[in-house]
Scaffold this active site. Structure first.
Site, short mmCIF file in Angstrom:
data_model
loop_
_atom_site.label_atom_id
_atom_site.label_comp_id
_atom_site.label_asym_id
_atom_site.label_seq_id
_atom_site.Cartn_x
_atom_site.Cartn_y
_atom_site.Cartn_z
CD GLU A 306 22.14 -37.46 -39.16
OE1 GLU A 306 21.52 -37.54 -40.22
OE2 GLU A 306 23.00 -36.60 -38.94
CG ASP A 380 27.60 -34.57 -41.82
OD1 ASP A 380 27.62 -35.06 -42.96
OD2 ASP A 380 26.56 -34.13 -41.30
CD GLU A 408 24.25 -31.19 -45.03
OE1 GLU A 408 24.55 -32.24 -45.62
OE2 GLU A 408 23.76 -31.16 -43.88
C1 GCV Z 1 20.55 -37.69 -45.32
C2 GCV Z 1 23.98 -34.92 -42.50
C3 GCV Z 1 22.88 -34.18 -43.20
C4 GCV Z 1 21.62 -35.01 -43.24
C5 GCV Z 1 21.94 -36.34 -43.95
C6 GCV Z 1 23.03 -37.04 -43.15
C7 GCV Z 1 23.45 -38.35 -43.77
O1 GCV Z 1 23.69 -35.06 -41.16
O2 GCV Z 1 22.64 -32.97 -42.55
O3 GCV Z 1 20.64 -34.30 -43.94
O4 GCV Z 1 20.81 -37.15 -44.04
O5 GCV Z 1 24.17 -36.19 -43.10
O6 GCV Z 1 24.46 -38.36 -44.46
O7 GCV Z 1 22.79 -39.35 -43.55
#
Ligand code: GCV
Length: 720
Positions: A306, A380, A408
């Site tokens: 990411e 995720d 989340e």
């Molecule tokens: C900390 C998901 C979440 C991100 C998070 C990522 C991760 O994509 O939406 O906010 O980033 O996981 O675990 O690194």
């Protein structure tokens, strides 16, 4: 008593009953209301002794003072001659110790954090001893003993030896230095960096107490989407202040290391892990950190995921990156937790396969002080995912699970979703790596796959909200995480019951409905109204709030919903069998057998592994479409039952917490209906089938739901 005092006392009691903001978590120590239990405790607990001097022993003394004065209607004096105390907290090496030799032997073999709690006859009376090999073991034993009192268990025949099954039990805070929290739904970060190190908020102590009470022994203070600034002297001063507060509670501090830190704060031209200057920079930086924090735990790293920098920026692999940091930490006993949450939209491969594809070839190449941190499922933190194939997939590398306590994808902090069943579902999954019974739990604790160290991580749901977690029931998820990290064999029900007893009351008429009609079914309810039957990743774009199965046409395909559900006129679901992406082949053949055929695959993973026609006959005999609709409707019904159950408990709960939870359940019902209506209407555009007879029709049309927008949903990544 004078009349005015009576009035004041009365008002105080009313205030006490009516106003409870939840700050005390499960460490409430409310007066034991059952007189027989209280009398039985008072008969034994005449005085307590905690001989010795250390900050941890001070913590125990303070905790007992606080707890006894309030739990029992009378104070329990501190014994000036500890040997005379009827509750004695004492190291296993102390000569004054007199406990059963077998139990003591067991304790001595059980490690530094273990403890023994035992009751013995001493003359005519009973005496309780809490014994351990270290002060931290004593602290854990003390908290266990207080839990026994809080849950009104007998104390006249105790013979408990307890040791954690996992070495490092760690909370991951996704907290930024500006106090925003990525995917945080309980206010701002509890870490007030601006005021540190000079202002030590009382909350830091209470946070540490709460963690110690459930055996959490480590914390990562900063977001994995890391800011290198935390490694600069100005911030290390602040880190040191926190580490100093946490140390007596047995909690080690970890930091997230931004891979490009040598460039950003070190002035180097590269962060290439094979570059000697870079290696030196990290060695010096690590030494500097240990000067501030001598028991620093180590680094957690999100690399090449990411948009985060990593070794692949320099054509190096994950092992080369992780090992470079591990070598710097090794002389000090520090660890690297290297995340396996990696995927790239430029790689033309099912996203759920990418972590395994990258890490499996590196198995055996990581240093002994590296642990690969693997999310519970391959995508995720969805409401439901099968276990990650790297559990059992890596056999020559330390592997730890990462769970998400913050919700989340499970309704943020307004939805009651008790997560122990989710954690357990993963932990109890059989990887078959070393024959039947090779569960994920037994892989990570080192029973079936040998490791150097075991660990267990959870992304924290803690914030500055008065009740810490936004939802009062969010506290149960923090609690359950800690309890399972200590002992993954505990059942979800047992943990829930403990928590309810300590958080609300020991009254059976309250425990049973909360546990069995609210907490236990709550996670399945969320799955039903959000992503039933193996659907996944169909939430709103980027903030991840609310339904968004229509999300398409974004810069990254793997951040859309249509990529995952693949609905069309012919059917729905992601084919991960050999006819599709073949993600299934990443699992052991015995696991493959369970999921390979649509006819046998359990309903809960059907659309995770298969793309099926809308009229596919499911196990119930109903069509896939009907079954999917029924799940969505069942989810809403389950929330209604939770609401009704809670409303039936109004008289038994203090007004403040009752109303707070009641309001949140109302929000949950509203949002469950939103999810259900939006998803059913959206998928209906492909199935072209009727919502089964007898079910209420959505109030609005699909366009209405698609137009809803939530630009200020909390927890969003600040930079997006
Ligand atoms: C900390 C998901 C979440 C991100 C998070 C990522 C991760 O994509 O939406 O906010 O980033 O996981 O675990 O690194």
């Amino acid at each position: 008593m004078k009349r005015s005092w009576l009035v004041i006392t009365f008002l105080f009691c009313c205030f006490h009953i009516n106003a409870d903001n939840g700050y005390r978590l499960w460490l409430r120590y409310d007066r034991i209301t059952d007189a027989a239990t209280r009398n039985a405790y008072q008969a034994i607990l005449k005085s307590y002794g905690v001989p010795g001097n250390s900050p941890t022993l001070d913590v125990i003394r303070n905790e007992f003072k606080l707890a006894f004065a309030s739990l029992l209607a009378q104070p329990v004096p501190y014994a000036s001659v500890p040997e005379n105390a009827t509750l004695l907290i004492i190291r296993a090496t102390d000569e004054r110790l007199a406990v059963d030799r077998n139990l003591l032997q067991q304790l001595k073999k059980s490690g530094n954090e273990a403890y023994l709690i035992s009751t013995a006859q001493s003359g005519k009376s009973k005496r309780i001893m809490i014994t351990a090999n270290s002060d931290i073991g004593l602290l854990y034993g003390a908290f266990h003993f207080l839990r026994i009192l809080q849950t009104n268990q007998r104390i006249d025949q105790l013979a408990i030896v307890s040791a954690p099954k996992i070495n490092i039990r760690i909370l991951n805070h996704w907290d930024n230095l500006d106090r925003t929290v990525e995917r945080g739904y309980a206010g701002a970060s509890i870490f007030d960096w601006h005021k540190l190190p000079d202002h030590i908020d009382k909350r830091y102590h209470d946070y540490a107490r709460a963690n110690a009470s459930i055996g959490i022994n480590a914390t990562v203070l900063t977001n994995v989407n890391a800011n290198a600034r935390v490694l600069t002297p100005m911030y290390l001063e602040k880190v040191k202040a926190l580490a100093d507060v946490f140390r007596p509670y047995g909690i080690k501090v970890y930091l997230t290391a931004r891979f490009s830190a040598p460039i950003e704060i070190g002035g180097l031209a590269t962060a290439d892990p094979l570059n000697a200057e870079v290696q030196n920079w990290w060695k010096n930086k690590v030494k500097e950190i240990y000067d501030y924090v001598p028991d620093f735990g180590g680094f957690v790293v999100k690399a090449n995921s990411e948009g985060q920098p990593g070794p692949q920026n320099y054509s190096r692999n994950h092992a080369e990156g992780a090992n470079m940091l591990a070598d710097a930490l090794q002389p000090f006993g520090g660890m690297v937790m290297w995340r396996a949450f990696v995927y790239d939209n430029k790689v033309p491969e099912d996203r759920t396969k990418q972590a395994y594809n990258e890490f499996k070839p590196l198995d055996g190449q990581f240093r002994p002080n590296v642990i690969i941190q693997v999310k519970n499922g391959p995508l995720d933190f969805q409401p439901r995912e099968p276990f990650h194939p790297l559990f059992g997939g890596l056999t020559k590398t330390n592997v730890m699970p990462e769970f998400q306590i913050t919700q989340e994808y499970l309704g943020f902090s307004t939805h009651l979703a008790y997560l122990a069943p989710l954690f357990k579902e993963c932990l109890d999954s059989d990887t078959h790596v070393n024959g039947k019974g090779s569960t994920v739990a037994r892989v990570i604790d080192g029973t079936v796959v040998k490791n150097n160290v075991s660990a267990f991580a959870g992304v924290a749901n803690i914030g500055s909200d008065m009740n810490w977690t936004g939802h009062h029931f969010g506290q149960a998820n923090w609690y359950a995480f800690g309890r399972l990290a200590w002992d993954h064999d505990l059942s979800s029900e047992a943990i829930a019951e403990e928590w309810v007893r300590m958080t609300f009351s020991n009254e059976a008429s309250l425990i049973k409905p909360i546990v069995s009609q609210m907490m236990i079914p709550s996670r399945e309810a969320v799955v039903n109204y959000m992503t039933p039957m193996g659907l996944h990743h169909i939430m709103g774009y980027n903030h991840h709030y609310g339904p968004g199965p229509w999300v398409a046409d974004k810069p990254r395909q793997d951040w859309t919903s249509v990529y995952y559900h693949r609905a069309d006129s012919l059917g729905v679901g992601f084919d991960r069998t050999e006819n599709g992406s073949n993600a299934l082949e990443q699992y052991h053949p015995e696991v493959q057998k369970i999921y390979a055929s649509a006819a046998q695959c359990p309903d809960q993973y059907l659309l995770w592994f298969h793309h099926l026609p809308w009229d596919f006959k499911t196990k119930s005999g109903k069509t896939l479409w009907d079954e999917m609709c029924l799940h969505y409707y069942r989810g809403v019904e389950q929330v209604r039952i939770m609401r009704k159950t809670w409303q039936g408990l109004k008289e038994k709960i203090d007004e403040e917490r009752f109303t707070h939870v009641d309001n949140f359940l109302r929000i949950q019902e509203k949002e469950a209906i939103l999810w259900r209506n939006a998803c059913v209407l959206y998928f209906q555009t492909f199935s072209k089938m009727e919502i089964p007879a007898g079910l209420e029709q959505p109030e609005k049309d699909l366009a209405y739901y698609q137009k809803l927008s939530f630009p200020y949903a909390p927890g969003i990544r600040p930079e997006w």
